[in-house]
Every structure is written in structure tokens, then in C-alpha cells.
Design an enzyme around this catalytic site. Structure first.
Site, PDB file in Angstrom:
ATOM      1  N   ASP A  56     -13.415  19.956   2.504  1.00  6.71           N
ATOM      2  CA  ASP A  56     -12.307  19.000   2.515  1.00  6.71           C
ATOM      3  C   ASP A  56     -12.847  17.610   2.200  1.00  6.71           C
ATOM      4  O   ASP A  56     -13.919  17.231   2.686  1.00  6.71           O
ATOM      5  CB  ASP A  56     -11.629  18.980   3.883  1.00  6.71           C
ATOM      6  CG  ASP A  56     -10.520  20.016   3.965  1.00  6.71           C
ATOM      7  OD1 ASP A  56      -9.945  20.343   2.917  1.00  6.71           O
ATOM      8  OD2 ASP A  56     -10.249  20.496   5.071  1.00  6.71           O
ATOM      9  N   GLU A  96      -6.679   0.877   7.590  1.00 10.66           N
ATOM     10  CA  GLU A  96      -6.763   0.113   6.352  1.00 10.66           C
ATOM     11  C   GLU A  96      -6.573  -1.377   6.620  1.00 10.66           C
ATOM     12  O   GLU A  96      -7.280  -2.219   6.048  1.00 10.66           O
ATOM     13  CB  GLU A  96      -5.706   0.605   5.355  1.00 10.66           C
ATOM     14  CG  GLU A  96      -5.956   1.994   4.794  1.00 10.66           C
ATOM     15  CD  GLU A  96      -5.478   3.085   5.735  1.00 10.66           C
ATOM     16  OE1 GLU A  96      -4.962   2.738   6.831  1.00 10.66           O
ATOM     17  OE2 GLU A  96      -5.610   4.272   5.396  1.00 10.66           O
ATOM     18  N   THR A 116       9.049  -0.299   5.537  1.00 11.22           N
ATOM     19  CA  THR A 116       8.831  -1.418   4.608  1.00 11.22           C
ATOM     20  C   THR A 116       7.589  -1.222   3.760  1.00 11.22           C
ATOM     21  O   THR A 116       7.481  -1.802   2.682  1.00 11.22           O
ATOM     22  CB  THR A 116       8.680  -2.726   5.395  1.00 11.22           C
ATOM     23  OG1 THR A 116       7.499  -2.652   6.232  1.00 11.22           O
ATOM     24  CG2 THR A 116       9.895  -2.968   6.278  1.00 11.22           C
ATOM     25  N   ARG A 117       6.654  -0.427   4.241  1.00  7.70           N
ATOM     26  CA  ARG A 117       5.353  -0.217   3.599  1.00  7.70           C
ATOM     27  C   ARG A 117       4.604  -1.533   3.412  1.00  7.70           C
ATOM     28  O   ARG A 117       3.813  -1.689   2.495  1.00  7.70           O
ATOM     29  CB  ARG A 117       5.513   0.493   2.253  1.00  7.70           C
ATOM     30  CG  ARG A 117       6.086   1.902   2.368  1.00  7.70           C
ATOM     31  CD  ARG A 117       5.943   2.650   1.070  1.00  7.70           C
ATOM     32  NE  ARG A 117       6.731   2.030   0.009  1.00  7.70           N
ATOM     33  CZ  ARG A 117       6.523   2.221  -1.291  1.00  7.70           C
ATOM     34  NH1 ARG A 117       5.555   3.012  -1.691  1.00  7.70           N
ATOM     35  NH2 ARG A 117       7.282   1.621  -2.184  1.00  7.70           N
ATOM     36  N   MET A 118       4.863  -2.488   4.313  1.00  9.33           N
ATOM     37  CA  MET A 118       4.218  -3.794   4.247  1.00  9.33           C
ATOM     38  C   MET A 118       3.920  -4.279   5.656  1.00  9.33           C
ATOM     39  O   MET A 118       4.530  -3.843   6.627  1.00  9.33           O
ATOM     40  CB  MET A 118       5.113  -4.826   3.548  1.00  9.33           C
ATOM     41  CG  MET A 118       5.376  -4.581   2.081  1.00  9.33           C
ATOM     42  SD  MET A 118       6.283  -5.969   1.324  1.00  9.33           S
ATOM     43  CE  MET A 118       7.816  -5.931   2.253  1.00  9.33           C
TER      44      MET A 118
END
EC number: 7.2.2.6
Length: 727
Positions: A341, A382, A419-421
Site C-alpha cells: 500500500d 496538511e 467549504t474545503r477551505m
């Protein structure tokens, strides 16, 4: 007013690099001489003929020792008693090899047994997710009464009463009794980290566990049985070699029993031994024939074969890997294809910030400052990585408000999947956003801005290199929003893996990376890591199909997995290594369980399997080669009078027929105990091709097994002449 976000360290976590394998060998440590003494009682117990019958070679040797004992009692002689004593030592030494290997397993099993306590379980009846305590019955029962499918509640400070899966709640669990690791691990419902092991302790919170075992079938019970050796079955190669040894023993037995010139042999042998009065006794004839038989049959490898197999499993246990069968260890040594993997095995799994690409004339330092502030409320790995990178590489953040500081008018915007922000609204109307490239670009357009030239190129460039692009934008007051640039996130390949994959390639093993990434990203990671091939956008069905395709081509396949969706592939693979943190389904499907849950350990498992095979092969070569020296010692001594030409074969110049026979028998016994440490430790293994390994072992153990016994038998002969009068 927005609550302050928790503080994070100024730098991101620095993962510990794995062992690169350079200047590394697979072994199991030296043998403590005290282990021989501790294992001696077990070796003596194995003299029971019923027990020894499992090893036909040593069973024949024991029958011969019993026969010479009777002959020595009936017709006593120094020669007869010496031969008898050394024949019994031969059997004891052979048993000692297996007893030492088993004693190591028993020591490990004892430490595991201490973790298995009689616990009380709180069994739940009528429980449903989210049910109020008054809606179900909670009953205290002995853990031994639990059956598969029972539901139990385990709170902080309590022991998990049996193997199972967490179906509600999340808790920290102390698994040090099983894995040896003191750091607690998180177990939670609804994921691939839901499995708990009986005997471990819950440290926090409360969880509901569904039991997946029947009494006596727990993971701990199986571990104890396997490391003790009780659960070890002989592997196909071991059975084949054992059959060969049996056939050789049968052939030599028939040859000795059916010797035709018995009378001539007896008369002429005694005449040739006129200088040894003790040999003139009638009982010595049978003793000499038994000596011939024992020196002809392959007693060396016959005495060590079982110990080699047990020690191979022991080496895995020392590395916190539980092999469900010896067949799995052996198969690991024959693996041709290794499926790995990407996430957690080849890469660390958490994407790390690796660069900044300004666009539209933005200064890199301004981009770094904006990226830092927009990431401070992002709790994802991240987001923490971007904060650490901009501080470390660009000096961003000096004098800026931290996440643990809330200034009047400041608002932190955490990352959300909707929102991916993430971002921050600072006093004065400054608004900063960081997130998915498309989401940030859309936010900029909605707030009166435009996407600058070069933005699409930067996003494409990052994606083509196998990375993930995140965009950063800002808006000052009522002015138009501006896209400042792109943050390059990448999966960090673990250091040293390229070298490890190179070693596997030299061993003739093909490596295949399995990932759910798109083909462009997968190709970039595969090239950086140095794997031979990759399977992108892989589904469970794709993994299973790939394994079957490789096996149809005559290859043996090894793979790792931890989730329920990995179970079919783990079951299909020849070597399926399940992570201990994974689901019960994965652990049931695999034939090995890694208690450390380190996917890269499969590389070491393959090396241990290969070491097992070459150890068995090397000692077999040595055993067959050292028999030649015994033939040169005992055959001229026994038949030189009948066939004078055989006297020329006494190349060692042994003192007399009696000393030659006794020297061969003594060496036959001593060489077994001398080789016990090598059988348990394993032959040194360095990654190379099969041809190179075969050539090396033939030179070392084949030629060495041919030369060393000649010297040893001659030295024993000289010592016997000095210390045994009249021999």
C-alpha cells in the site's frame, strides 16, 4: 467572539526513518550457553520413543543406542560402553536442539500468559446504538462465559475481556502486554482501527465491544500455542526433506542389516584389530554394525531440522510478528511479488508541504505569511504541515498572532469538508483563505477577483509531479480578492525505501505499489520510491484480481492490509500480513499479524523467510558433506581386512579400527550440538540472487562440511589414543 484554537508546535512532526537495510543482516542473536542447561530436562523427556517417533532418523538412532546398551551389558568392554554412551549423547543432542528452540518460545508464552487474567465482563442484553441505560440489561459474567456475538461494555481502567470489534465509542487502549509498546493506541468504531485484543486495558472513555471469539480461541490463546511450538505444523518443504531423510535412513538400514559376509567380516575384523583386546568380545560385532548404521544415516540434519523451523517462527515473534503457521514463514521465503500500500507503507501517509509557487507577481514571503495565517485554524495534518513549513523555510509568523491568541475582531475559520477551505479574518478587513485550488479560485471570483495567469499552470505542474495543489488567496476590505499562489503538498516517501526495493529486486522480487490515487500521482510516487510497478485507483476487486493474475503466472504473492475491504486479498495472498490495529476480519483473513502495525515490516518478513530456507539448505549441504568424512573413517576400519584395497581410503591415518569407529561416532554426536547455535540464529543472509546465494552456501557449507570433519575426526582420534588405553 470566537474561541481561541489550540496551540500547535512551531515545527511539524519528524517521522522516524525506517532501517534502510544497508549493512544489515537478519539474525536472532547469540545462543546463551545457559539455555542448553535449562533445555536439558526437556531433551531428556523427548527420549520417550512415542515422542521421538516423529523424527524417524533419530528414532532409528535411539533404537540402535538401546541395542548397543543391551550388547554392552551382555558382553562388557571399554569400546562397547564408549560407543553406547556416545550414541545416547547423539540422541540427546538432537533432542537438545529442538528443546532449546521450544524453550525460547515457552519463555515468550509465559510472559503472554501473565497477561491472561480471569476478568469479569459486563455483558449487554438488548443494547442498541444510542440506547438509554434503562433500555438494556447489563450483567456481570466471567470472561470465559462470553461467546461470539456477545456485546460487552468496557470503561477506563478495565481489561478487555475478549477479542472483538469496537462498535460504539472511542478510547485509548494500552496494548503493551501484547506488543511491547508502552504508548497507548486509539480504538474506535466504524473504521479500520476497531479491533481490540483480550487482556489489553482501556485507559480512557467507554466503548462497547462485540466479541468475535469462542472460548479458547482468542488471539492470545493462539499466540501462546504458536510461540510454544504446540501449534506449529511442518511445512511442505520440511515434509519433503524429512521424507528424503527417511528414505536415506531406510536404504542404509537395509544395507547394514543385509550384509552378506557377516561371518567373514566378524573373523577378519577381529584379526585386523588384534591390538585391541576388548574388540575380541562377541558383543562388539553388533555394536560396530550399529555404529556403521548411525554414521551412514543423516543424523546431523535429522537432529536440527525441527529446530530450524521453530527458530524461524521465533525470529518473527521477536520482531512482534505472529505467524499463524510455519507454512506462511516458508512461503515468505519463496515470494516473487510483493504488493505494498502506498499510504503508510511507502509514504508516511500525511501529505507534507514541500514548496510555494507564487503567481500574479506575489512575493514568496507574502505568500508564506498568508498561507501560515490561513492554516493556523486547520487541524488536519496538511494544515499543520503548512504552518510548520512556512515558519521553518520562510520565516513566516514572526510577530503574527498564534492560534492560542485571540485578538479583538479576529475570527479563525477551521477547515471543513463542505467549504474545503480554512482561513482567518483579521482586524482591518483582511480576509485570508487556503484550500482546494478550485474552491479558493471560486471564492476569489465570488469576491470580485480574477484568477491570475500562471495559476492553472502551477496547479497542473504540482499535480503532474504527484503532489496535491492547495491555493492561497486574500481580500483587503472591500477590494477584489486576489489569488496569491499555490502550496505544493506531497506524499513524503520514507527514506531508505529505494535501497530496500533495490535489495528486493536483487532477490528476484517484484514490488507493486497499490494506491487509490490517480495514475499521474501514482506514477510520480512509484518512480520516486523505486518500485517496479503500480496499480492506481485500486478497488478491493482490483487487488484480488491482481493477486490471482500473479498466482496464475506461477508467482507467490505477499501483501499487507488492515481493513475489512482488504480481507479478500489477504486471504488470497500466499503471505497475508494483517495489521494488529486493523479489523478482526483482516486479522482472520491473513496468515500473519504484525503486532506493531508497521506495514513496511513485510520486507523484513520476506527476508526472515528467505533466511529460514537458506539455513535449512545450508545445514543440509553441510550434513551430507560431513557424512563423507565419516565414511572415510569407518568403512576402511570395518572392511579393510575383508577388502585390503579399502585400507588406502584411510587418508586420515587413524590409529586403529577401534579408534576410527569411535572417532566417527564421537564426531557424529558433537557436530549436532556445535551446530545448534547456527540452526537457531540462522545463516547470515544478505540480499542477492538465488544463484549467488547457492554458490556462496555451497562453498562455505558444502566445502566446509567436507574439509572440517576430516580435521575434527583426526583430532578426536589423537585424543582417544592419548586418553583411552588400549583403543
Amino acid at each position: 467572539m470566537t474561541a481561541p484554537a489550540p496551540a500547535i508546535p512551531a515545527t511539524g512532526p519528524t517521522p522516524r526513518p525506517p532501517d534502510t537495510g544497508a549493512r544489515r543482516k537478519v539474525g536472532a542473536g547469540l545462543l546463551d550457553p545457559r539455555q542448553l542447561l535449562r533445555a536439558l530436562p526437556g531433551a531428556l523427556r523427548k527420549l520417550n520413543p512415542v515422542t521421538l517417533a516423529r523424527n524417524p532418523v533419530m528414532f532409528v538412532t535411539e533404537i540402535g543406542a538401546a541395542l548397543t546398551t543391551g550388547l554392552a551389558v551382555a558382553d562388557p568392554s571399554v569400546f562397547g560402553w564408549l560407543i553406547t554412551g556416545w550414541l545416547w549423547l547423539t540422541v540427546v543432542f538432537a533432542n537438545l536442539a529442538e528443546a532449546v528452540a521450544e524453550s525460547r518460545g515457552r519463555a515468550q508464552a509465559d510472559s503472554l500468559r501473565r497477561t491472561r487474567r480471569q476478568t469479569t465482563a459486563r455483558r449487554l442484553t438488548g443494547w442498541e446504538p444510542g440506547a438509554e441505560p434503562s433500555a438494556y440489561l447489563e450483567q456481570d459474567v466471567a470472561a470465559a462465559e462470553l461467546r461470539r456475538g456477545d456485546l460487552v461494555a468496557v470503561a477506563a481502567g478495565e481489561l478487555v475481556p475478549g477479542d472483538g470489534d469496537v462498535i460504539e465509542g472511542v478510547a485509548a487502549v494500552d496494548e503493551s502486554a501484547i506488543t511491547g509498546e508502552s504508548a497507548p493506541v486509539i480504538r474506535e468504531s466504524g473504521g479500520d482501527r476497531s479491533a481490540v485484543t483480550g487482556g489489553t486495558r482501556v485507559l480512557s472513555d467507554r466503548v462497547v465491544v462485540r466479541i468475535t471469539q469462542e472460548p479458547g480461541e482468542s488471539f492470545l490463546d493462539r499466540m501462546i500455542a504458536l510461540v510454544e511450538g504446540a501449534g506449529r505444523q511442518k511445512t511442505p518443504n520440511e515434509l519433503a526433506l524429512n521424507l528424503l531423510l527417511v528414505m536415506m535412513t531406510f536404504v542404509f538400514l537395509v544395507a547394514v542389516v543385509t550384509l552378506q559376509p557377516m561371518a567373514v567380516f566378524s573373523r577378519d575384523f577381529m584379526a585386523a584389530a588384534h591390538d585391541t583386546a576388548a574388540l575380541n568380545a562377541d558383543g562388539v560385532r553388533g555394536i560396530v554394525l550399529v555404529s556403521l548404521l548411525v554414521c551412514l544415516i543423516p543424523t546431523t540434519i535429522g537432529g536440527l531440522l525441527s529446530a530450524i523451523g521453530i527458530a524461524g517462527m521465533d525470529r518473527l515473534v521477536q520482531r512482534n510478528v505472529l505467524a499463524m503457521s510455519g507454512r506462511a514463514v516458508e512461503a515468505a521465503g519463496d515470494v516473487n511479488t510483493l504488493l505494498l500500500d502506498k499510504t503508510g507503507t511507502i509514504t508516511y501517509g500525511n501529505r507534507q508541504a514541500a514548496g510555494l509557487l507564487p503567481v500574479g507577481g506575489t512575493d514568496t514571503r507574502d505568500l508564506a505569511r498568508a498561507a501560515l495565517l490561513a492554516s493556523l485554524a486547520d487541524e488536519t495534518p496538511e494544515g499543520r504541515s503548512i504552518a510548520a513549513y512556512t515558519r521553518r523555510e520562510h520565516g513566516a509568523g514572526d510577530g503574527e498572532p498564534g492560534r492560542d491568541v485571540a485578538r479583538p475582531g479576529m475570527t479563525w475559520l477551521p477547515f471543513t469538508a463542505t467549504t474545503r477551505m480554512s482561513g482567518a479574518d483579521l482586524p482591518g478587513g483582511l480576509r485570508l483563505r487556503k484550500g482546494a485550488a478550485s474552491a479558493v479560485a471560486a471564492w476569489a471570483v465570488q469576491n470580485g477577483g480574477t484568477v491570475p495567469a500562471g495559476f492553472d499552470y502551477a496547479v497542473t505542474e504540482v499535480s503532474a509531479s504527484g503532489g496535491t495543489p492547495l491555493a492561497v488567496a486574500r481580500q483587503d476590505g472591500d477590494g477584489p480578492a486576489q489569488v496569491l499562489g499555490v502550496v505544493h503538498l506531497k506524499d513524503v516517501v520514507k527514506p531508505g525505501l529505494r535501497e530496500r526495493f533495490g535489495e528486493l529486486r536483487r532477490m528476484g522480487i517484484r514490488t507493486v505499489m497499490i494506491t487509490g490515487d490517480n495514475p499521474v500521482t501514482a506514477k510520480a510516487i512509484a518512480e520516486e520510491a523505486g518500485v517496479d510497478d503500480f496499480l492506481a485507483e485500486a478497488t478491493p476487486e482490483d487487488k484480488l484480481a491482481l493477486i490471482r493474475k500473479e498466482q496464475a503466472g506461477g508467482h507467490l504473492v505477499a501483501m499487507t492490509g488492515d481493513g475489512t475491504n482488504d480481507a479478500p486479498a489477504l486471504a488470497q495472498a500466499d503471505v497475508g500480513v494483517a495489521m494488529n490495529t486493523g479489523t478482526s476480519a483482516a486479522k482472520e483473513a491473513g496468515n500473519m499479524v504484525d503486532l506493531d502495525s508497521d506495514p513496511t515490516k513485510i520486507i523484513e518478513i520476506v527476508e526472515i523467510g528467505k533466511q529460514l530456507l537458506i539455513t535449512r539448505g545450508a545445514l543440509t549441504a553441510f550434513s551430507i558433506a560431513n557424512d563423507i568424512a565419516k565414511y572415510f573413517a569407518i568403512l576402511p576400519a570395518m572392511f579393510g581386512a575383508v577388502y585390503p584395497s579399502l585400507r588406502a581410503a584411510n587418508v586420515m591415518g587413524l590409529h586403529s579400527p577401534a579408534s576410527a569407529i569411535l572417532s566417527a561416532v564421537v564426531f557424529n554426536a558433537v557436530i549436532i550440538v556445535v551446530l545448534i547455535p547456527l540452526a537457531l540464529r540462522g545463516v547470515r543472509y544478505r540480499p542477492s540472487s538465488a544463484d549467488a546465494l547457492l554458490t556462496r552456501n555451497l562453498w562455505i557449507y558444502g566445502v566446509g562440511g567436507l574439509v572440517l570433519p576430516f580435521l575434527a575426526i583426526k583430532c578426536i582420534d589423537v585424543a582417544l589414543v592419548q586418553f583411552v588405553p588400549g583403543i
